[in-house]
Write a protein that holds these residues in place. Structure first.
Motif, PDB file in Angstrom:
ATOM      1  N   SER A  81       1.160  -1.359   0.060  1.00  0.00           N
ATOM      2  CA  SER A  81       0.072   0.320  -0.221  1.00  0.00           C
ATOM      3  C   SER A  81       0.921   1.399  -0.222  1.00  0.00           C
ATOM      4  O   SER A  81       0.415   1.926  -0.105  1.00  0.00           O
ATOM      5  CB  SER A  81      -1.093  -0.242   1.203  1.00  0.00           C
ATOM      6  OG  SER A  81      -1.912   1.203   1.291  1.00  0.00           O
ATOM      7  N   LYS A 189      -7.479  -0.452  -0.519  1.00  0.00           N
ATOM      8  CA  LYS A 189      -6.473   0.555   0.094  1.00  0.00           C
ATOM      9  C   LYS A 189      -6.584   1.143  -1.623  1.00  0.00           C
ATOM     10  O   LYS A 189      -6.499   0.165  -2.318  1.00  0.00           O
ATOM     11  CB  LYS A 189      -5.117   0.711   0.135  1.00  0.00           C
ATOM     12  CG  LYS A 189      -5.340   0.503   1.650  1.00  0.00           C
ATOM     13  CD  LYS A 189      -4.299  -0.029   1.896  1.00  0.00           C
ATOM     14  CE  LYS A 189      -4.083  -0.198   4.127  1.00  0.00           C
ATOM     15  NZ  LYS A 189      -2.906  -0.024   4.633  1.00  0.00           N
ATOM     16  N   GLY A 195     -12.348   3.695  -0.793  1.00  0.00           N
ATOM     17  CA  GLY A 195     -12.059   2.515   0.782  1.00  0.00           C
ATOM     18  C   GLY A 195     -12.985   1.607   1.050  1.00  0.00           C
ATOM     19  O   GLY A 195     -12.772   0.257   1.251  1.00  0.00           O
TER      20      GLY A 195
END
Length: 392
Positions: A81, A189, A195
Motif C-alpha cells: 500500500s 486501498k 476505501g
C-alpha cells in the motif's frame, strides 16, 4: 471442486511454497460444526483456516517455519500500500474529478434449498489506480450461514477484476412470495480512494404474477341491479358501474394519466376488479420514465412504498398514496384525479348523488435505461389498485 491459494514467501533467502486447500467437503463439515452456534459464519471461517496447517504439516520438515509465514501477510499489504500510494499520488489527484467506480457484482443465487450454494462475487476496478489490501465479504438473509464470511483477494489492476467464492447454506423454500437480499462489501486501498464499495442483489423466492387481474381480491364496482355484490370501503359501499361508464370508465376503457395509458379492469360488475395492496409482486417487463398506478383509498391513510426490481438485479422505490374516494383533497398524498363520478352504490341501492366518488393516479420514478422486472406493491389494505402501466 477445491480451491487453492498459493503463497510464496522469502525466508532466509530460500523460497518456501505453501498451499492452503479448502474443499467442498470441508465446507460441509464447517457448516455441520457451526449449526448450533448463533455466530455461525465466523466459526466456520476459523475452522477452515485452522484446518490448513494440518494439511501442510506432512509437507514441511520444519513446523517452526509456519510461524514466520503467518506473520508475513500482515506486513505485506502495508508495504504494498505504501509503495503504490507514493507512486500514484500525482495521478490520484487527476483521477479525483472523474471519480471512477469500484463495482461489486453478485450473480443470481439458486434458492432451491435445502442445499449449499456456491456464490462467486466479482470485484471490478474501473479506476485508474491499482487496488491493494482487497478484502471481500458476503452475507445472505438473516440466519443464512456463509463460509467464509470474508476473504482476501489479490491486488486488482486498473481495468481488471477479481473473484471471491463463498459457500452458503440455502434453507428449504417456504410457501408464498418473499424477497431474499444478498450483500457483498469490498474494502481496499488505492483504486478510487473511497476505501469500500457494496453490491446488493435482491431475488424473489417465487416468480411474480404476470397479470394484475390474477391478483384481484376485492369487488369495488357493482351494477344497480346487484349493489350488494361488492364491498369497497368495509361498509358494503361500491362504485356505480353505470356512473363510471357515463364518464368514460367502463370495463376495459383506457384512461390517460401522468403520461401513461391505464386500462380499467375488464371484470364484470360485481366481480373482483382491484387488488388491496399486501406486498404482492407483479411482473412488468418494460422500460419508461415512471410506473403509474390507478387506485383509490378506503381510508385517509392509503399510502405506502412501491419497490421496483430491475432485470439487472438493482432496485428503486417510491412512495405512493391515494386520497379517500370521497371527502378528501383530490391531491392528497401527491395524487392526481383520474376519474370522478356522482354518487355510489350502497347495500340498499344507489345513493349519495350529491357527492363525488373518485379514482386517482400516482407514480414512482424509474431508473433511465433499465428494464423493470417486477414491482412489489405496498402493504396497506386501504389502498385499492385497479390498473398499473409504464409511462414511456
Amino acid at each position: 471442486m477445491s480451491m487453492k491459494f498459493l503463497r510464496r514467501a522469502a525466508i532466509a533467502g530460500v523460497f518456501v511454497l505453501a498451499a492452503s486447500t479448502w474443499s467442498t467437503s470441508a465446507v460441509a463439515g464447517a457448516f455441520a460444526e457451526e449449526s448450533p452456534a448463533a455466530t455461525a459464519p465466523p466459526a466456520a471461517s476459523d475452522a477452515s483456516e485452522t484446518a490448513a496447517p494440518e494439511t501442510e504439516a506432512p509437507e514441511s520438515a520444519a513446523p517452526e517455519t509456519e510461524a514466520p509465514e503467518s506473520e508475513a501477510p500482515a506486513e505485506a499489504p502495508a508495504a504494498e500500500s505504501s509503495t503504490s500510494s507514493d507512486a500514484a499520488e500525482p495521478e490520484a489527484l487527476e483521477a479525483a474529478e472523474p471519480a471512477p467506480e469500484i463495482v461489486v457484482s453478485i450473480p443470481e443465487v439458486d434458492l432451491d434449498g435445502p442445499a449449499i450454494a456456491e456464490v462467486e462475487v466479482t470485484v471490478s476496478n474501473d479506476s485508474s489506480e491499482k487496488m491493494s489490501s482487497v478484502v471481500v465479504s458476503f452475507a445472505g438473509p438473516v440466519g443464512w450461514q456463509v463460509v467464509p464470511s470474508s476473504q482476501k483477494v489479490d491486488a486488482i489492476k486498473p481495468g481488471r477484476d477479481q473473484t471471491a467464492t463463498f459457500q452458503m447454506r440455502v434453507p428449504e423454500k417456504r410457501p408464498g412470495f418473499a424477497l431474499r437480499v444478498f450483500t457483498s462489501t469490498v474494502t481496499y486501498k488505492g483504486g478510487d480512494g473511497a476505501g469500500s464499495a457494496t453490491g446488493i442483489r435482491a431475488m424473489p423466492t417465487t416468480p411474480p404474477t404476470d397479470s394484475l387481474a390474477a391478483l384481484f381480491n376485492n369487488v369495488a364496482i357493482t351494477a344497480l341491479s346487484q349493489t350488494t355484490a361488492g364491498n369497497f370501503d368495509g361498509e358494503g359501499n361500491t362504485f356505480s358501474a353505470e356512473q363510471l361508464a357515463a364518464v368514460g370508465a367502463a370495463p376495459g376503457a383506457q384512461l390517460e394519466a401522468l403520461g401513461a395509458t391505464l386500462t380499467m379492469p375488464s371484470s364484470q360488475p360485481g366481480t373482483a376488479d382491484n387488488v388491496t395492496a399486501a406486498g404482492q409482486a407483479l411482473r412488468i417487463g418494460a422500460q419508461g420514465q415512471r410506473l403509474v398506478f390507478l387506485g383509490s383509498g378506503s381510508s385517509l391513510n392509503a399510502t405506502g412504498t412501491a419497490t421496483v426490481f430491475y432485470t439487472d438485479g438493482t432496485t428503486s422505490s417510491g412512495a405512493i398514496g391515494f386520497p379517500n374516494w370521497s371527502f378528501h383533497d383530490e391531491n392528497a398524498h401527491g395524487a392526481e384525479l383520474a376519474v370522478s363520478t356522482n354518487g355510489r352504490n350502497r347495500p340498499n341501492g344507489y345513493g349519495d348523488a350529491a357527492y363525488q366518488y373518485r379514482m386517482f393516479a400516482h407514480s414512482v420514478p424509474l431508473t433511465a435505461g433499465k428494464t423493470v422486472d417486477f414491482v412489489v406493491l405496498p402493504t396497506n389494505s386501504s389502498m385499492h389498485i385497479f390498473s398499473i402501466a409504464v409511462a414511456p
